[in-house]
Motif scaffolding. Structure first.
Motif, PDB file in Angstrom:
ATOM      1  N   MET A  64     -15.940   4.456   1.503  1.00 38.65           N
ATOM      2  CA  MET A  64     -14.540   4.257   1.184  1.00 38.65           C
ATOM      3  C   MET A  64     -14.366   4.449  -0.319  1.00 38.65           C
ATOM      4  N   VAL A  65     -13.291   5.043  -0.742  1.00 39.34           N
ATOM      5  CA  VAL A  65     -13.008   5.281  -2.152  1.00 39.34           C
ATOM      6  C   VAL A  65     -12.537   3.974  -2.769  1.00 39.34           C
ATOM      7  N   GLN A  66     -13.116   3.600  -3.883  1.00 37.62           N
ATOM      8  CA  GLN A  66     -12.717   2.381  -4.569  1.00 37.62           C
ATOM      9  C   GLN A  66     -11.430   2.623  -5.348  1.00 37.62           C
ATOM     10  N   ALA A  67     -10.690   1.549  -5.604  1.00 37.00           N
ATOM     11  CA  ALA A  67      -9.381   1.640  -6.238  1.00 37.00           C
ATOM     12  C   ALA A  67      -9.427   2.248  -7.635  1.00 37.00           C
ATOM     13  N   ASP A  68     -10.567   2.179  -8.326  1.00 35.05           N
ATOM     14  CA  ASP A  68     -10.606   2.690  -9.691  1.00 35.05           C
ATOM     15  C   ASP A  68     -11.073   4.142  -9.782  1.00 35.05           C
ATOM     16  N   HIS A  69     -11.323   4.783  -8.655  1.00 33.26           N
ATOM     17  CA  HIS A  69     -11.697   6.194  -8.653  1.00 33.26           C
ATOM     18  C   HIS A  69     -10.488   7.048  -8.353  1.00 33.26           C
ATOM     19  N   ARG A  70     -10.530   8.270  -8.840  1.00 35.57           N
ATOM     20  CA  ARG A  70      -9.443   9.196  -8.535  1.00 35.57           C
ATOM     21  C   ARG A  70      -9.608   9.736  -7.123  1.00 35.57           C
ATOM     22  N   ALA A  74       4.408  -5.251   5.396  1.00 34.81           N
ATOM     23  CA  ALA A  74       4.575  -6.705   5.345  1.00 34.81           C
ATOM     24  C   ALA A  74       3.523  -7.347   4.445  1.00 34.81           C
ATOM     25  N   ALA A  75       2.274  -6.941   4.592  1.00 34.47           N
ATOM     26  CA  ALA A  75       1.196  -7.505   3.764  1.00 34.47           C
ATOM     27  C   ALA A  75       1.407  -7.157   2.295  1.00 34.47           C
ATOM     28  N   ALA A  76       1.866  -5.947   2.034  1.00 39.17           N
ATOM     29  CA  ALA A  76       2.106  -5.526   0.649  1.00 39.17           C
ATOM     30  C   ALA A  76       3.239  -6.340   0.019  1.00 39.17           C
ATOM     31  N   GLU A  77       4.299  -6.536   0.781  1.00 36.05           N
ATOM     32  CA  GLU A  77       5.454  -7.271   0.251  1.00 36.05           C
ATOM     33  C   GLU A  77       5.181  -8.757   0.084  1.00 36.05           C
ATOM     34  N   LEU A  78       4.415  -9.330   1.001  1.00 40.33           N
ATOM     35  CA  LEU A  78       4.140 -10.767   0.968  1.00 40.33           C
ATOM     36  C   LEU A  78       2.863 -11.117   0.209  1.00 40.33           C
ATOM     37  N   GLU A  79       2.055 -10.090  -0.096  1.00 44.35           N
ATOM     38  CA  GLU A  79       0.772 -10.265  -0.790  1.00 44.35           C
ATOM     39  C   GLU A  79      -0.138 -11.261  -0.076  1.00 44.35           C
ATOM     40  N   SER A  80      -0.058 -11.255   1.234  1.00 49.38           N
ATOM     41  CA  SER A  80      -0.873 -12.177   2.035  1.00 49.38           C
ATOM     42  C   SER A  80      -0.959 -11.659   3.458  1.00 49.38           C
ATOM     43  N   GLU A 117      -8.987   5.245   8.121  1.00 50.66           N
ATOM     44  CA  GLU A 117      -8.398   6.551   8.426  1.00 50.66           C
ATOM     45  C   GLU A 117      -8.041   7.308   7.159  1.00 50.66           C
ATOM     46  N   LEU A 118      -7.504   6.590   6.182  1.00 52.73           N
ATOM     47  CA  LEU A 118      -7.092   7.229   4.930  1.00 52.73           C
ATOM     48  C   LEU A 118      -8.265   7.469   3.985  1.00 52.73           C
ATOM     49  N   GLY A 119      -9.318   6.679   4.151  1.00 54.34           N
ATOM     50  CA  GLY A 119     -10.489   6.827   3.290  1.00 54.34           C
ATOM     51  C   GLY A 119     -10.344   6.182   1.926  1.00 54.34           C
ATOM     52  N   VAL A 120      -9.408   5.228   1.809  1.00 55.81           N
ATOM     53  CA  VAL A 120      -9.183   4.528   0.540  1.00 55.81           C
ATOM     54  C   VAL A 120      -8.926   3.052   0.801  1.00 55.81           C
ATOM     55  N   ASP A 121      -9.138   2.237  -0.222  1.00 53.31           N
ATOM     56  CA  ASP A 121      -8.758   0.827  -0.155  1.00 53.31           C
ATOM     57  C   ASP A 121      -7.287   0.727  -0.539  1.00 53.31           C
ATOM     58  N   LEU A 122      -6.471   0.183   0.342  1.00 55.76           N
ATOM     59  CA  LEU A 122      -5.052   0.019   0.046  1.00 55.76           C
ATOM     60  C   LEU A 122      -4.773  -1.282  -0.695  1.00 55.76           C
ATOM     61  N   PHE A 123      -5.689  -2.240  -0.561  1.00 57.86           N
ATOM     62  CA  PHE A 123      -5.534  -3.544  -1.200  1.00 57.86           C
ATOM     63  C   PHE A 123      -6.768  -3.906  -1.996  1.00 57.86           C
ATOM     64  N   GLU A 124      -6.542  -4.705  -3.015  1.00 58.40           N
ATOM     65  CA  GLU A 124      -7.622  -5.388  -3.709  1.00 58.40           C
ATOM     66  C   GLU A 124      -7.538  -6.826  -3.219  1.00 58.40           C
ATOM     67  N   VAL A 180      -8.331 -10.664  -3.375  1.00 57.93           N
ATOM     68  CA  VAL A 180      -8.713 -11.714  -4.305  1.00 57.93           C
ATOM     69  C   VAL A 180      -8.469 -13.045  -3.598  1.00 57.93           C
ATOM     70  N   GLY A 181      -9.523 -13.595  -3.009  1.00 57.06           N
ATOM     71  CA  GLY A 181      -9.366 -14.827  -2.237  1.00 57.06           C
ATOM     72  C   GLY A 181      -8.457 -14.572  -1.050  1.00 57.06           C
ATOM     73  N   LYS A 182      -7.426 -15.410  -0.911  1.00 54.18           N
ATOM     74  CA  LYS A 182      -6.461 -15.242   0.183  1.00 54.18           C
ATOM     75  C   LYS A 182      -5.296 -14.348  -0.221  1.00 54.18           C
ATOM     76  N   THR A 183      -5.281 -13.919  -1.462  1.00 54.20           N
ATOM     77  CA  THR A 183      -4.221 -13.048  -1.959  1.00 54.20           C
ATOM     78  C   THR A 183      -4.683 -11.603  -1.908  1.00 54.20           C
ATOM     79  N   VAL A 184      -3.758 -10.731  -1.568  1.00 55.07           N
ATOM     80  CA  VAL A 184      -4.053  -9.301  -1.609  1.00 55.07           C
ATOM     81  C   VAL A 184      -3.040  -8.636  -2.538  1.00 55.07           C
ATOM     82  N   VAL A 185      -3.529  -7.708  -3.314  1.00 53.89           N
ATOM     83  CA  VAL A 185      -2.698  -6.968  -4.249  1.00 53.89           C
ATOM     84  C   VAL A 185      -2.902  -5.490  -3.956  1.00 53.89           C
ATOM     85  N   LEU A 186      -1.838  -4.720  -4.006  1.00 62.42           N
ATOM     86  CA  LEU A 186      -1.962  -3.293  -3.748  1.00 62.42           C
ATOM     87  C   LEU A 186      -2.868  -2.613  -4.767  1.00 62.42           C
ATOM     88  N   SER A 187      -3.715  -1.745  -4.284  1.00 59.99           N
ATOM     89  CA  SER A 187      -4.515  -0.897  -5.168  1.00 59.99           C
ATOM     90  C   SER A 187      -3.615   0.239  -5.648  1.00 59.99           C
TER      91      SER A 187
END
Length: 128
Positions: free
Chosen positions: A1-7, A30-36, A61-68, A70-77
């Motif tokens: 999977m491609v990491q968030a810091d790679h192009r 929903a997960a992106a908007e609620l960050e959870s 399917e996309l081959g990338v991480d869509l979220f980072e 952090v604990g129970k919180t998720v932040v968009l990559s």
């Protein structure tokens, strides 16, 4: 999977092999908007493991991480931010198409053009 810091390169995503579904897009938004994932699952009326699985499948399917995560919180990559815009556009397009089909089925979809000729003649008759 491609990491968030790679192009992202052209060959890491092959759109003709992506079989994502409408539900996965809604869960992602929903997960992106609620960050959870927990709050998103509650909002979407599914258990958290189902939502997590759908989003993980989408990432695979996309081959990338869509979220980072952090604990129970998720932040968009960086990829998630790009995909969120596209996912919203897809959902909006489907909603519009569904609405148009509903109106068409009721005979309320289309346009009516009304034109007037000789407006000057009508104005003269009315003023006299």
């Amino acid at each position: 999977m491609v990491q968030a810091d790679h192009r992202l390169n052209y060959h890491s995503i092959q759109p003709y092999y992506v079989y994502m579904n409408f539900r996965s897009l809604k869960y992602f938004i929903a997960a992106a908007e609620l960050e959870s994932f927990n709050k998103a699952a509650e909002q979407q009326h599914v258990v958290q493991s189902t939502l997590s699985h759908q989003i993980k499948s989408l990432e695979n399917e996309l081959g990338v991480d869509l979220f980072e995560r952090v604990g129970k919180t998720v932040v968009l990559s960086q990829f998630g931010k790009i995909f969120l815009l596209e996912a919203r556009n897809i959902i909006s397009s489907v909603d519009q198409a569904t609405e148009k089909m509903s109106l068409a089925a009721e005979g309320r979809f289309g346009s009516l053009k009304v034109g007037l000729q000789n407006v000057g003649v009508i104005n003269n008759i009315v003023s006299e």
